[in-house]
Design an enzyme around this catalytic site. Structure first.
Site, PDB file in Angstrom:
ATOM      1  N   GLU A   1       0.839  -1.195   0.000  1.00 26.35           N
ATOM      2  CA  GLU A   1       0.000   0.000   0.000  1.00 26.35           C
ATOM      3  C   GLU A   1       0.881   1.255   0.000  1.00 26.35           C
ATOM      4  O   GLU A   1       0.976   1.986   0.988  1.00 26.35           O
ATOM      5  CB  GLU A   1      -0.957  -0.058   1.196  1.00 26.35           C
ATOM      6  CG  GLU A   1      -1.884  -1.265   1.120  1.00 26.35           C
ATOM      7  CD  GLU A   1      -2.675  -1.535   2.394  1.00 26.35           C
ATOM      8  OE1 GLU A   1      -2.651  -0.664   3.305  1.00 26.35           O
ATOM      9  OE2 GLU A   1      -3.304  -2.598   2.494  1.00 26.35           O
TER      10      GLU A   1
ATOM     11  N   HIS B   1      -4.143   3.235   5.226  1.00 27.48           N
ATOM     12  CA  HIS B   1      -4.124   2.048   4.379  1.00 27.48           C
ATOM     13  C   HIS B   1      -4.639   2.419   2.997  1.00 27.48           C
ATOM     14  O   HIS B   1      -5.020   3.554   2.733  1.00 27.48           O
ATOM     15  CB  HIS B   1      -5.025   0.956   4.972  1.00 27.48           C
ATOM     16  CG  HIS B   1      -4.467   0.304   6.197  1.00 27.48           C
ATOM     17  ND1 HIS B   1      -3.947  -0.969   6.196  1.00 27.48           N
ATOM     18  CD2 HIS B   1      -4.340   0.750   7.470  1.00 27.48           C
ATOM     19  CE1 HIS B   1      -3.539  -1.284   7.402  1.00 27.48           C
ATOM     20  NE2 HIS B   1      -3.754  -0.251   8.205  1.00 27.48           N
TER      21      HIS B   1
ATOM     22  N   TYR C   1      -6.986   0.221  -0.192  1.00 24.04           N
ATOM     23  CA  TYR C   1      -7.669   1.360  -0.753  1.00 24.04           C
ATOM     24  C   TYR C   1      -9.134   1.281  -0.357  1.00 24.04           C
ATOM     25  O   TYR C   1      -9.552   0.345   0.315  1.00 24.04           O
ATOM     26  CB  TYR C   1      -7.530   1.386  -2.291  1.00 24.04           C
ATOM     27  CG  TYR C   1      -8.063   0.131  -2.957  1.00 24.04           C
ATOM     28  CD1 TYR C   1      -9.368   0.092  -3.410  1.00 24.04           C
ATOM     29  CD2 TYR C   1      -7.275  -0.993  -3.069  1.00 24.04           C
ATOM     30  CE1 TYR C   1      -9.863  -1.053  -3.982  1.00 24.04           C
ATOM     31  CE2 TYR C   1      -7.776  -2.139  -3.629  1.00 24.04           C
ATOM     32  CZ  TYR C   1      -9.075  -2.177  -4.082  1.00 24.04           C
ATOM     33  OH  TYR C   1      -9.576  -3.326  -4.624  1.00 24.04           O
TER      34      TYR C   1
ATOM     35  N   GLU D   1      -8.689   4.402   4.854  1.00 25.96           N
ATOM     36  CA  GLU D   1      -8.375   3.779   3.571  1.00 25.96           C
ATOM     37  C   GLU D   1      -8.350   4.873   2.508  1.00 25.96           C
ATOM     38  O   GLU D   1      -9.367   5.507   2.229  1.00 25.96           O
ATOM     39  CB  GLU D   1      -9.425   2.711   3.218  1.00 25.96           C
ATOM     40  CG  GLU D   1      -9.524   1.564   4.221  1.00 25.96           C
ATOM     41  CD  GLU D   1      -8.458   0.507   4.012  1.00 25.96           C
ATOM     42  OE1 GLU D   1      -7.657   0.644   3.065  1.00 25.96           O
ATOM     43  OE2 GLU D   1      -8.437  -0.462   4.807  1.00 25.96           O
TER      44      GLU D   1
END
Length: 459
Positions: free
Chosen positions: A204, A329, A331, A406
């Site tokens: 990520e 984070h 996605y 995210e």
């Protein structure tokens, strides 16, 4: 000078004694940057063997797909109520096909080989790296671990003591895990303690980018230094999984690696190495995680089995209760609060929603309405998972607010977010965090008194 809470003075002393060696190591990097078994499938393949992307007609909560995920035969790309996108390695195709056929789950192949996209990304990144030699840091490209460590060293050397660096652990491959403290020692009065974690999942890449960009704002942006820093004390973990992150820059399948790089069993293929560090924290450990080392959700043999989680936990406990914890984070474009192991909300869910909504509103504002984030409980929105840093920070450490954020996107590029979107993504993230903080300290752009005044004027 604001004192540490009881029990944390030793941390400050340790920082002072360790910092010299750490700074020397980091500055040298900065200078180089500025100047230039039976349940396992034990088959292996080369790092360039294809990885397909499949769309299934059931979600990952379906028993067959869940079993494949926990065995490590598929890897999650995306999940919804009635379908899922999963990565399937070439050598696992027959086993996955057989399991889906037996359970009457249909699938279609969305991408024949994700590695073609990885190769394209790698070529673009390498061309950009040649052009950027000699620069200190930017947020228009993805940076190697050496670049990030060099940047930390540069901050340490150039901020007159505002930035301090501590190595809190040494990984299996011998890399340090750094915590970066940003604090205005001349400011008096109570301060909000904020912890920002990045890069716990290796692939990520946008997470360390966002974390370092916010670190840059806190340490160098005059507006943040004037309005926010006197009332706050920050702790950053730019890359919580340095071995895994470095591994993703080696090309091929490694780009899609998630775990750390622990050697679990030398007789098993490389894919069976590593522990998911975001399943290794000791709160409801084991829910939504795997006991199979070949799974990307492998939780480790015991909680805190890894030097990375041990070292970060040690410092977090000595910093004391946190006012805000955020782990970045990708996605999904969502702001998630505890709990991950249940759909039942915590008692202060309304407060978590209120502060989390500030992030959403700020992103909407800076993107002029083009970027939307969702807000909700982690377990309710993503499905059950435990052993994560945010749940532990909230439930065990007592953080007042804890979030998993995210970042971009919603699935088109997924883990392979193009470099062209880095700048926009990190600026949105910084605006969101800035709004959360200024709302909490009631000073600056999202101060409650300003919001109340705007509401009265519009009424």
């Amino acid at each position: 000078m604001t004192r540490f809470p009881v029990g944390v003075e030793s941390f400050e002393k340790k920082m002072k004694t360790i910092c010299v060696a750490v700074i020397l190591q980091l500055i040298s990097t900065a200078t180089a940057l500025i100047v230039p078994q039976a349940s396992y499938n034990t088959s292996s393949a080369t790092e360039d063997a294809p990885v397909q992307l499949w769309r299934t007609t059931e979600s990952l909560q379906h028993p067959s797909l869940k079993a494949l995920l926990l065995r490590g035969l598929v890897q999650k790309w995306a999940d919804s109520d009635n379908s899922a996108l999963v990565m399937v390695r070439e050598e696992d195709v027959p086993l996955v096909q057989e399991a889906l056929k037996e359970s009457q789950v249909s699938y279609s192949i969305e991408v024949d080989d994700l590695l073609t996209l990885v190769h394209r990304e790698t070529q673009h990144h390498q061309r950009g790296r040649r052009k950027r030699q000699g620069e200190q840091m930017d947020w228009n490209s993805y940076h190697t671990l050496e670049d990030i460590e060099g940047y930390i060293g540069w901050l340490n050397a150039s901020t007159n003591g505002v930035v301090q660096v501590l190595s809190v652990a040494t990984t299996q491959e011998g890399r340090p895990v750094y915590v970066v403290r940003v604090n205005d020692k001349g400011a008096t009065g109570p301060k909000k303690r904020i912890w920002i974690e990045g890069g716990i999942h290796a692939r990520e890449w946008i997470s360390p980018a966002a974390t370092t960009f916010i670190l840059h704002q806190v340490a160098t942006n005059p507006d943040w230094l004037r309005t926010i820093l006197p009332h706050t004390e920050w702790y950053f973990v730019p890359v919580a999984n340095p071995d895994g992150y470095a591994h993703t820059f080696t090309g091929g399948r490694a780009r899609l690696w998630r775990k750390n790089r622990r050697i679990n069993d030398e007789t098993l293929p490389d894919r069976c190495n590593g522990v998911d560090l975001n399943r290794n924290w000791d709160l409801k450990w084991g829910v939504g995680a795997s006991k199979n080392p070949c799974s990307e959700l492998f939780m480790g043999e015991v909680p805190f089995s890894e030097p990375e989680t041990q070292g970060i936990k040690y410092v977090m406990e000595r910093v004391g209760p946190l006012d805000l914890f955020i782990t970045f984070h990708s996605y999904g474009q969502s702001v998630l609060y505890p709990w991950g192991w249940t759909k039942d909300p915590p008692k202060n869910a309304k407060m978590l929603q209120r502060v989390g909504r500030r992030f959403l509103e700020a992103v909407q504002h800076v993107s002029q309405g083009s970027t939307d984030y969702t807000l909700g409980g982690s377990g309710a929105l993503l499905g059950f998972a435990s052993g994560a840093t945010d749940d532990w920070a909230f439930g065990a450490l007592g953080a007042k607010h804890a979030y998993t954020i995210e970042l971009r996107d919603t699935g088109h590029y997924g883990f392979l977010l193009p470099e062209a979107q880095i700048g926009t993504t990190v600026r949105e993230a910084a605006a969101g965090v800035q709004c959360m903080i200024t709302y909490m300290i009631n000073k600056g752009v999202c101060a409650r008194r300003r919001r109340n005044a705007r509401n009265r004027n519009s009424g």
